[in-house]
Design an enzyme around this catalytic site. Structure first.
Site, PDB file in Angstrom:
ATOM      1  N   CYS A  20       2.723 -16.394   5.166  1.00  0.00           N
ATOM      2  CA  CYS A  20       4.161 -16.646   5.230  1.00  0.00           C
ATOM      3  C   CYS A  20       4.340 -18.096   5.630  1.00  0.00           C
ATOM      4  O   CYS A  20       3.790 -18.524   6.653  1.00  0.00           O
ATOM      5  CB  CYS A  20       4.765 -15.699   6.268  1.00  0.00           C
ATOM      6  N   LEU A  60       3.094  -4.778   8.218  1.00  0.00           N
ATOM      7  CA  LEU A  60       2.085  -5.130   9.212  1.00  0.00           C
ATOM      8  C   LEU A  60       1.615  -6.537   8.883  1.00  0.00           C
ATOM      9  O   LEU A  60       1.545  -6.922   7.708  1.00  0.00           O
ATOM     10  CB  LEU A  60       0.892  -4.170   9.140  1.00  0.00           C
ATOM     11  N   PHE A  81       0.864  -1.181   0.000  1.00  0.00           N
ATOM     12  CA  PHE A  81       0.000   0.000   0.000  1.00  0.00           C
ATOM     13  C   PHE A  81       0.904   1.235   0.000  1.00  0.00           C
ATOM     14  O   PHE A  81       1.100   1.865   1.062  1.00  0.00           O
ATOM     15  CB  PHE A  81      -0.912   0.016   1.232  1.00  0.00           C
ATOM     16  N   PHE A 135       2.763   1.345   3.904  1.00  0.00           N
ATOM     17  CA  PHE A 135       3.036   0.055   4.553  1.00  0.00           C
ATOM     18  C   PHE A 135       2.685  -1.092   3.611  1.00  0.00           C
ATOM     19  O   PHE A 135       2.018  -0.899   2.587  1.00  0.00           O
ATOM     20  CB  PHE A 135       2.262  -0.065   5.880  1.00  0.00           C
ATOM     21  N   GLU A 140       1.216  -5.135   3.747  1.00  0.00           N
ATOM     22  CA  GLU A 140       0.601  -6.161   4.586  1.00  0.00           C
ATOM     23  C   GLU A 140       1.184  -7.521   4.207  1.00  0.00           C
ATOM     24  O   GLU A 140       1.185  -7.887   3.024  1.00  0.00           O
ATOM     25  CB  GLU A 140      -0.919  -6.177   4.351  1.00  0.00           C
ATOM     26  N   ILE A 141       1.697  -8.230   5.204  1.00  0.00           N
ATOM     27  CA  ILE A 141       2.151  -9.605   4.949  1.00  0.00           C
ATOM     28  C   ILE A 141       0.938 -10.499   5.170  1.00  0.00           C
ATOM     29  O   ILE A 141       0.358 -10.514   6.259  1.00  0.00           O
ATOM     30  CB  ILE A 141       3.315  -9.987   5.873  1.00  0.00           C
ATOM     31  N   VAL A 142       0.545 -11.196   4.134  1.00  0.00           N
ATOM     32  CA  VAL A 142      -0.710 -11.931   4.183  1.00  0.00           C
ATOM     33  C   VAL A 142      -0.481 -13.393   4.598  1.00  0.00           C
ATOM     34  O   VAL A 142      -1.087 -13.874   5.546  1.00  0.00           O
ATOM     35  CB  VAL A 142      -1.423 -11.849   2.818  1.00  0.00           C
ATOM     36  N   GLN A 165      11.685 -26.513   7.224  1.00  0.00           N
ATOM     37  CA  GLN A 165      11.614 -25.479   8.273  1.00  0.00           C
ATOM     38  C   GLN A 165      12.825 -25.529   9.198  1.00  0.00           C
ATOM     39  O   GLN A 165      13.545 -26.517   9.242  1.00  0.00           O
ATOM     40  CB  GLN A 165      10.329 -25.661   9.096  1.00  0.00           C
ATOM     41  N   ILE A 222      -5.953  -3.132   5.855  1.00  0.00           N
ATOM     42  CA  ILE A 222      -5.432  -4.462   6.171  1.00  0.00           C
ATOM     43  C   ILE A 222      -6.588  -5.415   6.511  1.00  0.00           C
ATOM     44  O   ILE A 222      -7.580  -4.993   7.099  1.00  0.00           O
ATOM     45  CB  ILE A 222      -4.403  -4.356   7.319  1.00  0.00           C
ATOM     46  N   GLY A 249       6.432 -16.067  17.739  1.00  0.00           N
ATOM     47  CA  GLY A 249       7.869 -16.213  18.060  1.00  0.00           C
ATOM     48  C   GLY A 249       8.723 -15.958  16.833  1.00  0.00           C
ATOM     49  O   GLY A 249       9.722 -15.221  16.892  1.00  0.00           O
ATOM     50  N   TYR A 268      -7.833 -10.712  10.930  1.00  0.00           N
ATOM     51  CA  TYR A 268      -7.989 -12.159  11.109  1.00  0.00           C
ATOM     52  C   TYR A 268      -8.310 -12.449  12.566  1.00  0.00           C
ATOM     53  O   TYR A 268      -7.598 -11.983  13.461  1.00  0.00           O
ATOM     54  CB  TYR A 268      -6.713 -12.901  10.715  1.00  0.00           C
ATOM     55  N   GLY A 296      16.607 -21.819   8.455  1.00  0.00           N
ATOM     56  CA  GLY A 296      17.002 -20.433   8.173  1.00  0.00           C
ATOM     57  C   GLY A 296      16.304 -19.845   6.960  1.00  0.00           C
ATOM     58  O   GLY A 296      16.486 -18.666   6.645  1.00  0.00           O
ATOM     59  N   TYR A 297      15.510 -20.641   6.256  1.00  0.00           N
ATOM     60  CA  TYR A 297      14.858 -20.116   5.053  1.00  0.00           C
ATOM     61  C   TYR A 297      13.850 -19.008   5.398  1.00  0.00           C
ATOM     62  O   TYR A 297      13.743 -18.012   4.688  1.00  0.00           O
ATOM     63  CB  TYR A 297      14.128 -21.232   4.297  1.00  0.00           C
ATOM     64  N   GLY A 298      13.122 -19.210   6.494  1.00  0.00           N
ATOM     65  CA  GLY A 298      12.123 -18.205   6.902  1.00  0.00           C
ATOM     66  C   GLY A 298      12.792 -16.855   7.162  1.00  0.00           C
ATOM     67  O   GLY A 298      12.293 -15.811   6.737  1.00  0.00           O
ATOM     68  N   THR A 299      13.938 -16.891   7.818  1.00  0.00           N
ATOM     69  CA  THR A 299      14.666 -15.651   8.125  1.00  0.00           C
ATOM     70  C   THR A 299      15.174 -14.997   6.847  1.00  0.00           C
ATOM     71  O   THR A 299      15.037 -13.794   6.644  1.00  0.00           O
ATOM     72  CB  THR A 299      15.859 -15.982   9.060  1.00  0.00           C
TER      73      THR A 299
HETATM   74  N1  ACO Z   1       7.460 -20.126  17.011  1.00  0.00           N
HETATM   75  C1  ACO Z   1       8.586 -19.651  17.562  1.00  0.00           C
HETATM   76  N2  ACO Z   1       9.743 -19.590  16.904  1.00  0.00           N
HETATM   77  C2  ACO Z   1       9.768 -20.060  15.644  1.00  0.00           C
HETATM   78  C3  ACO Z   1       8.644 -20.578  15.007  1.00  0.00           C
HETATM   79  C4  ACO Z   1       7.446 -20.601  15.750  1.00  0.00           C
HETATM   80  N3  ACO Z   1       6.341 -21.101  15.232  1.00  0.00           N
HETATM   81  N4  ACO Z   1       9.000 -20.973  13.762  1.00  0.00           N
HETATM   82  C5  ACO Z   1      10.294 -20.680  13.620  1.00  0.00           C
HETATM   83  N5  ACO Z   1      10.741 -20.146  14.760  1.00  0.00           N
HETATM   84  C6  ACO Z   1      12.056 -19.675  15.066  1.00  0.00           C
HETATM   85  C7  ACO Z   1      13.140 -20.663  14.719  1.00  0.00           C
HETATM   86  O1  ACO Z   1      13.400 -21.550  15.752  1.00  0.00           O
HETATM   87  C8  ACO Z   1      14.292 -19.719  14.503  1.00  0.00           C
HETATM   88  O2  ACO Z   1      14.788 -19.274  15.742  1.00  0.00           O
HETATM   89  P1  ACO Z   1      16.376 -19.273  16.063  1.00  0.00           P
HETATM   90  O3  ACO Z   1      16.991 -18.426  14.992  1.00  0.00           O
HETATM   91  O4  ACO Z   1      16.473 -18.660  17.404  1.00  0.00           O
HETATM   92  O5  ACO Z   1      16.794 -20.682  15.996  1.00  0.00           O
HETATM   93  C9  ACO Z   1      13.617 -18.524  13.845  1.00  0.00           C
HETATM   94  O6  ACO Z   1      12.276 -18.566  14.244  1.00  0.00           O
HETATM   95  C10 ACO Z   1      13.672 -18.524  12.371  1.00  0.00           C
HETATM   96  O7  ACO Z   1      13.750 -19.819  11.856  1.00  0.00           O
HETATM   97  P2  ACO Z   1      13.866 -20.088  10.315  1.00  0.00           P
HETATM   98  O8  ACO Z   1      14.499 -21.418  10.104  1.00  0.00           O
HETATM   99  O9  ACO Z   1      14.503 -18.947   9.650  1.00  0.00           O
HETATM  100  O10 ACO Z   1      12.338 -20.121   9.881  1.00  0.00           O
HETATM  101  P3  ACO Z   1      11.554 -21.256   9.101  1.00  0.00           P
HETATM  102  O11 ACO Z   1      12.228 -21.561   7.817  1.00  0.00           O
HETATM  103  O12 ACO Z   1      11.292 -22.394   9.981  1.00  0.00           O
HETATM  104  O13 ACO Z   1      10.198 -20.499   8.784  1.00  0.00           O
HETATM  105  C11 ACO Z   1       7.929 -20.180   9.470  1.00  0.00           C
HETATM  106  C12 ACO Z   1       9.408 -19.972   9.807  1.00  0.00           C
HETATM  107  C13 ACO Z   1       7.611 -19.514   8.149  1.00  0.00           C
HETATM  108  C14 ACO Z   1       7.096 -19.573  10.530  1.00  0.00           C
HETATM  109  C15 ACO Z   1       7.715 -21.719   9.326  1.00  0.00           C
HETATM  110  O14 ACO Z   1       8.023 -22.319  10.546  1.00  0.00           O
HETATM  111  C16 ACO Z   1       6.310 -22.103   8.921  1.00  0.00           C
HETATM  112  O15 ACO Z   1       6.002 -22.211   7.759  1.00  0.00           O
HETATM  113  N6  ACO Z   1       5.425 -22.369   9.882  1.00  0.00           N
HETATM  114  C17 ACO Z   1       4.075 -22.789   9.611  1.00  0.00           C
HETATM  115  C18 ACO Z   1       3.233 -21.706   8.968  1.00  0.00           C
HETATM  116  C19 ACO Z   1       3.089 -20.483   9.849  1.00  0.00           C
HETATM  117  O16 ACO Z   1       2.849 -20.564  11.032  1.00  0.00           O
HETATM  118  N7  ACO Z   1       3.200 -19.299   9.213  1.00  0.00           N
HETATM  119  C20 ACO Z   1       2.998 -18.023   9.829  1.00  0.00           C
HETATM  120  C21 ACO Z   1       1.565 -17.754   9.968  1.00  0.00           C
HETATM  121  S1  ACO Z   1       1.193 -16.075  10.264  1.00  0.00           S
HETATM  122  C22 ACO Z   1       1.142 -15.375   8.751  1.00  0.00           C
HETATM  123  O17 ACO Z   1       1.322 -16.011   7.790  1.00  0.00           O
HETATM  124  C23 ACO Z   1       0.929 -13.910   8.677  1.00  0.00           C
END
Ligand code: ACO
Length: 768
Positions: free
Chosen positions: A512, A544, A501, A506, A508-510, A519, A575, A553, A578, A522-525
């Site tokens: 992730c 947001l 927007f 800002f 909006e992350i819809v 998982q 936004i 977390g 949910y 480190g891919y999420g980071t």
């Molecule tokens: N709760 C707390 N900490 C978490 C979680 C969690 N659910 N998931 C990952 N982490 C931590 C990891 O332990 C790591 O911490 P560290 O660096 O201290 O070891 C850090 O977050 C990042 O870890 P990555 O390996 O980079 O992340 P990852 O590839 O696992 O992706 C994600 C994280 C996207 C949340 C993944 O676990 C996932 O797909 N989860 C299920 C779907 C989900 O819950 N998505 C978010 C919903 S909210 C939304 O979409 C707006």
């Protein structure tokens, strides 16, 4: 410039990184027109310089006014028998003598060149050089078809003629003299290299330096399109501004390559981002095309450099050239620490970042260049006490030594590696890729992108089971939403779907998610870091999201907080809300290169460690042991210990030591009471129980708590304020050592510590 123009041009062969154009036959091209053109004039000049004096006089007479008595107005001696046009090769050139009359005024050649009688040979040769340039420009004026270019040639032609007449030095008269923009292209590219690659090992840095040199060299010999060609290609661009720069380029850079009597400047040194923006897109395309066509002719040692690294280098540079907020175009970029421009051979860089963020935006175009924004937030100012850049570079060189185990490749083995380190290395090796993709209603669907979108829809549906599948599908395929996708082996393994927007500042992350078996690698980071950089480039600095209960977390670790910085009025109604999810926000800092951040921090830590070691080595001096204690002295002030100050120790805020034990007791008692009644004191009231904190006593060797302190106070243990403060401090330090920063305990320690020091100051035990 039209093809029929007299001046031939050409860029050096790709791969030529030196400061001169490639010699004919060198590298991948057949020999540049630039070289041939200037070489031809140089040969002619050399021939003329070695010719007899009458020949020289005849040549100069053509550009000299008649000095015969009677105020003759003729300003050029003309032969009675002019050579045929075009000159015939079978004919001997005419020889003239000083008595030969002028076809126009009938006075002799001698009458036209009397002013040259006592002129040195050197000056004669200089004037002859100008004369040949005049002739060359004359040909150009006649052959050139483009009106703007023709006009410039003609002005330069007149300027040089006037110089011969007046025996002066050619100076292009203009309102502004070079440089025309700061920082120059060269400085900007140096900054880019410093900005993006400073953390790489020296070998890789050297590769990037080579690419940067090659690129700068290409610009210096690049043929700009004429203003009319540009108007046709990009009608919306600033035509007047381009014409000004084009004229300057002809006068100061291009024509002087051939007519060396004109002072010559390098394009990269006198022009800045504006000119670069007007050539970059076309230039990049042509260079890559040229590289592809000539790949078989490239020397093997240059092949990887040009075919693999150069395209990536250009893509990354392009982002910075067109970005609104790139710090590389700030005049203050590193000026503070380096004290001036950084020559390309000393910059530090890498070839690390391979993310090719492809985005099917309408027409596949990059953003239009626009006025640069102020760079307040990206400026790097010199801080008093800063370490000199030379020292940093020296230390950096030891850190990036391949023999050292601190390089980013090997640091993967370290237990303290950053979470995203493995992902970053995989990206560099091409194992994973990141792409921003989206559906478009204006463009023909690209099959690969559609496949990836389906893949994303699957990942999101599996990982977010509470979201209706239809809803996920609708948003992923909605043209207003985009998704940063993570691809491994051609397959989607994760992504972040978002909606920008820009008017509300800002995004909006819809959704992730990362697929289950990938998982916590480190891919999420790394995904989030890429998303942050993508947004900085697009000038949106706030995220947001409504985070799932289980994902809070993860988002916290990515810098999100429940404390929303964006005013509610900005996002309300925009936004999607949910149920059961928590709104979280993240503010981006445009000067942080997020995908490199953990490496940079790591490197900074190493630098500081090395600097400390150096400092210690410098001040290493052994003082004799203190003998005063043997003689009965019980206590001495710390500052009187020999050598203590040299280590950098400074007395902490001095306070009043209460001499009266009763007064000290009651003051400490009051403070302890206040601390114990504070709302954040609850974790510290009693000794930590082994059952509640496993392994606590293996980690914490000197435990302390408020109950023990009360007992010590009662038994009159605290004979000085320092003993009391040391115990209290231990409570906070222990807590922070054992607990993670995001824990409740950690926060309590910070808040209680702050409160404690306020009370201590109020009591006058330390200075305010
Ligand atoms: N709760 C707390 N900490 C978490 C979680 C969690 N659910 N998931 C990952 N982490 C931590 C990891 O332990 C790591 O911490 P560290 O660096 O201290 O070891 C850090 O977050 C990042 O870890 P990555 O390996 O980079 O992340 P990852 O590839 O696992 O992706 C994600 C994280 C996207 C949340 C993944 O676990 C996932 O797909 N989860 C299920 C779907 C989900 O819950 N998505 C978010 C919903 S909210 C939304 O979409 C707006």
């Amino acid at each position: 410039m039209s093809g029929s123009a007299g001046i031939q041009q050409g860029s050096p062969a790709i791969g030529a990184a030196g400061s001169a154009p490639a010699a004919p036959g060198a590298g991948g091209t057949e020999g540049s027109g630039a070289t041939v053109g200037s070489a031809r004039i140089a040969v002619k000049k050399a021939q003329l310089r070695s010719s007899p004096r009458p020949k020289k006089l005849e040549k100069l007479g053509v550009y000299s006014s008649c000095k015969a008595e009677g105020a003759c107005k003729c300003n050029s001696w003309k032969s009675q028998n002019p050579p045929p046009t075009p000159p015939r090769t079978d004919q001997q050139p005419n020889t003239f003598n000083l008595q030969d009359p002028c076809r126009s005024c009938s006075h002799t050649l001698g009458d036209h060149v009397t002013h040259l009688e006592n002129v040195s040979e050197e000056e004669m040769n200089r004037l002859l050089g100008i004369a040949l340039d005049v002739e060359y420009l004359n040909t150009c004026v006649h052959k050139e078809e483009d009106a703007d270019t023709k006009q410039v040639y003609f002005s330069l032609f007149k300027l040089l003629r006037k110089c011969i007449l007046q025996m002066g030095r050619p100076v292009v008269e203009a309102q502004e003299s070079p440089p025309f923009e700061k920082p120059s292209i060269e400085q900007g590219v140096n900054n880019f290299v410093q900005y993006k690659f400073s953390h790489l090992p020296s070998k890789e840095r050297q590769t990037i330096v080579e690419l940067a040199k090659m690129f700068l060299n290409q610009i210096n010999y690049w043929q700009l399109e004429t203003p009319s060609q540009r108007r046709q290609r990009a009608p919306a661009d600033d035509a007047a501004g381009y014409k000004v720069n084009y004229t300057r380029w002809l006068c100061y850079c291009n024509v002087p390559q051939f007519c060396d009597s004109l002072p010559r400047y390098e394009t990269t040194q006198i022009f800045g981002r504006t000119l670069l923006r007007s050539v970059f897109t076309v230039m990049r395309k042509q260079l890559l095309e040229q590289a592809r066509q000539e790949k078989d002719k490239l020397p093997p040692e240059k092949r990887t450099l040009i075919l693999t690294h150069f395209p990536k280098f250009l893509s990354m540079l392009e982002e910075e050239v067109y970005s609104h907020s790139s710090p590389i175009w700030s005049e203050e970029f590193l000026a503070g620490s380096s004290g001036g421009p950084i020559p390309i051979h000393t910059v530090q860089l890498s070839i690390d970042k391979t993310a090719s963020v492809l985005e099917p935006s309408p027409g596949g175009q990059k953003r239009k260049p626009s006025e640069p924004l102020p760079h307040e937030e990206t400026k790097k100012l010199r801080i008093v006490g800063d370490i000199p850049m030379e020292l940093i570079n020296e230390v950096m060189a030891t850190i990036t030594d391949p023999a050292s185990m601190l390089g980013p490749e090997t640091s993967l083995l370290s237990a303290h590696s950053a979470r995203d380190e493995a992902a970053r290395l995989e990206e560099r090796r091409g194992v994973i890729e990141f792409h921003v993709i989206g559906n478009s209603l204006n463009q023909k669907p690209n099959k690969r992108i559609l496949m990836w979108l389906v893949g994303l829809q699957n990942v999101f549906s599996h990982q977010l089971p509470r979201m209706p599948k239809e809803y996920i599908t609708r948003l992923v395929f909605d043209p207003k939403h985009k998704t940063l996708s993570l691809i491994k082996d051609g397959r989607v393994i994760g992504g972040i779907c978002f909606r920008m927007f820009p008017s509300q500042s800002f995004t909006e992350i819809v959704f992730c998610a990362v697929t289950s078996n990938e998982q916590v690698k480190g891919y999420g980071t790394h995904l989030m870091n890429h998303l942050k950089e993508y947004h900085i480039k697009h000038d949106i600095l706030n995220f947001l999201t409504y985070a799932d209960e289980y994902a809070i977390g993860y988002f916290k670790k990515q810098g999100f907080s429940k404390d929303i910085k964006v005013p509610m009025a900005k996002y309300l109604g925009y936004i999607k809300d949910y149920e059961g999810a928590t709104l979280m926000g993240c503010e981006l800092n445009p000067s942080i290169p997020y995908t490199e951040f953990s490496v940079i921090i790591k490197k900074q830590k190493e630098i500081i460690k090395k600097l400390i070691e150096r400092k210690q080595a410098q001040i290493r001096k052994v003082y004799p042991g203190l003998s005063c204690f043997k003689e009965g002295v019980r206590q001495i002030p710390i500052e009187s210990i020999p050598g203590i100050r040299e280590t950098g120790w400074k007395p902490v805020g001095k306070g009043k030591e209460l001499k009266d034990p009763d007064q000290l007791y009651s003051t400490l008692k009051t403070i302890l009471q206040h601390v114990k009644s504070h709302q954040n004191a609850w974790p510290f009231m009693e000794p930590v129980k082994k059952t509640e904190a496993p392994g606590y006593y293996q980690v914490i060797r000197f435990p302390m708590d408020l109950k023990t302190m009360s007992e010590r106070l009662k038994s009159r243990y605290y004979t000085t304020r320092k003993l009391f403060m040391a115990d209290m401090q231990r409570i906070f330090t222990n807590c922070r050592e054992y607990n993670p920063p995001e824990s409740e305990y950690y926060k309590c320690a910070n808040l209680l510590e702050k409160f404690f020091y306020t009370k201590i100051k109020e009591a006058g035990l330390i200075e305010k």
